[in-house]
Design an enzyme around this catalytic site. Sequence first.
Site, PDB file in Angstrom:
ATOM      1  N   GLY A  34       0.786  -1.239   0.000  1.00 25.46           N
ATOM      2  CA  GLY A  34       0.000   0.000   0.000  1.00 25.46           C
ATOM      3  C   GLY A  34       0.814   1.284   0.000  1.00 25.46           C
TER       4      GLY A  34
ATOM      5  CG  HIS B 189       1.999  -2.567 -15.320  1.00 29.90           C
ATOM      6  ND1 HIS B 189       1.603  -3.773 -14.786  1.00 29.90           N
ATOM      7  CD2 HIS B 189       2.995  -2.855 -16.196  1.00 29.90           C
ATOM      8  CE1 HIS B 189       2.329  -4.743 -15.311  1.00 29.90           C
ATOM      9  NE2 HIS B 189       3.174  -4.216 -16.168  1.00 29.90           N
TER      10      HIS B 189
ATOM     11  CB  ILE C  98      -7.571 -10.298 -13.661  1.00 32.52           C
ATOM     12  CG1 ILE C  98      -6.044 -10.297 -13.817  1.00 32.52           C
ATOM     13  CG2 ILE C  98      -8.253  -9.888 -14.965  1.00 32.52           C
ATOM     14  CD1 ILE C  98      -5.508 -11.224 -14.870  1.00 32.52           C
TER      15      ILE C  98
ATOM     16  CG  ASN D 196      -3.267  -1.122 -12.917  1.00 34.97           C
ATOM     17  OD1 ASN D 196      -3.113  -1.229 -11.685  1.00 34.97           O
ATOM     18  ND2 ASN D 196      -2.604  -1.881 -13.771  1.00 34.97           N
TER      19      ASN D 196
ATOM     20  CD  GLU E 254       5.039   1.671  -9.076  1.00 34.18           C
ATOM     21  OE1 GLU E 254       3.972   1.493  -8.499  1.00 34.18           O
ATOM     22  OE2 GLU E 254       5.828   0.745  -9.332  1.00 34.18           O
TER      23      GLU E 254
HETATM   24  C1  GAR Z   1       3.675  -1.432  -7.359  1.00 34.63           C
HETATM   25  O1  GAR Z   1       4.956  -1.524  -7.889  1.00 34.63           O
HETATM   26  C2  GAR Z   1       2.645  -1.500  -8.469  1.00 34.63           C
HETATM   27  O2  GAR Z   1       3.040  -0.851  -9.654  1.00 34.63           O
HETATM   28  C3  GAR Z   1       2.552  -2.976  -8.690  1.00 34.63           C
HETATM   29  O3  GAR Z   1       2.598  -3.548  -7.394  1.00 34.63           O
HETATM   30  C4  GAR Z   1       3.344  -2.675  -6.527  1.00 34.63           C
HETATM   31  C5  GAR Z   1       2.486  -2.358  -5.340  1.00 34.63           C
HETATM   32  O4  GAR Z   1       3.196  -1.646  -4.374  1.00 34.63           O
HETATM   33  N1  GAR Z   1       1.355  -3.335  -9.381  1.00 34.63           N
HETATM   34  C6  GAR Z   1       1.271  -4.345 -10.203  1.00 34.63           C
HETATM   35  O5  GAR Z   1       2.186  -5.104 -10.442  1.00 34.63           O
HETATM   36  C7  GAR Z   1      -0.100  -4.529 -10.844  1.00 34.63           C
HETATM   37  N2  GAR Z   1      -0.037  -5.445 -11.910  1.00 34.63           N
HETATM   38  P1  GAR Z   1       2.434  -0.922  -3.191  1.00 34.63           P
HETATM   39  O6  GAR Z   1       1.472  -1.948  -2.576  1.00 34.63           O
HETATM   40  O7  GAR Z   1       3.530  -0.556  -2.218  1.00 34.63           O
HETATM   41  O8  GAR Z   1       1.719   0.267  -3.736  1.00 34.63           O
END
Ligand code: GAR
Length: 192
Positions: free
Chosen positions: A20, A113, A96, A111, A178
């Site tokens: 998160g 990615h 998904i 989203n 991100e």
């Molecule tokens: C992030 O790197 C996000 O881009 C990726 O999971 C991580 C979550 O981190 N998402 C995916 O791979 C979706 N296909 P977080 O829980 O610390 O935000």
Amino acid sequence: MALLTGSNKINIAVFISGTGSNLKSLIKFSKLKKSPIIIKMIISNNYKAKGLQYANIYKIKKKVFNFKNILSEKKVINELKKNDIHLICLAGFMKILSKSFIKNFKGKILNIHPSLLPKYKGLNTHERAIRNKDKYSGCTVHFVNSRLDSGEIINQKKVRIKKLDTPKILAKKILIQEHKLYPAAIMKIFSL
Ligand code: GAR
């Protein structure tokens, strides 16, 4: 894309499955005066998701659903409608969503990615970029459509891959980007 009317902020739900950290950055962003969003709900498919702690810390409503079938998704849709949610931000959400769910919120699901889409849709993006000896990877925010990681791209940020980068190191470097990219994507769609 007119998601916003007048000076009202819109209610969003953030969907998470794990740590998160993107959720946390969106919460911080939502508190800025210029931000067009209010995070009204945090939804997860995983009751052990570490990110659910932010619901307690920031006093945001949280709900966990298993997302295993249409019935469970219907419950999510009802909850979202009940809470007047107009935008969904997937932030490390590893399920998904069904075509019918996406249809219900057409053009209103984003989203993030961890790759420079259209490269490396799906999982293990950092491993694949390093294995292919790419010079750059990065992250992308996009609208969600019924094909995996294939919706219209909103914005991207490149990150250089250094010789000694492991998938773990690269993931960390990209995650920092991100946290800036997602708020910027939201600002961008509301200025369109
Ligand atoms: C992030 O790197 C996000 O881009 C990726 O999971 C991580 C979550 O981190 N998402 C995916 O791979 C979706 N296909 P977080 O829980 O610390 O935000």
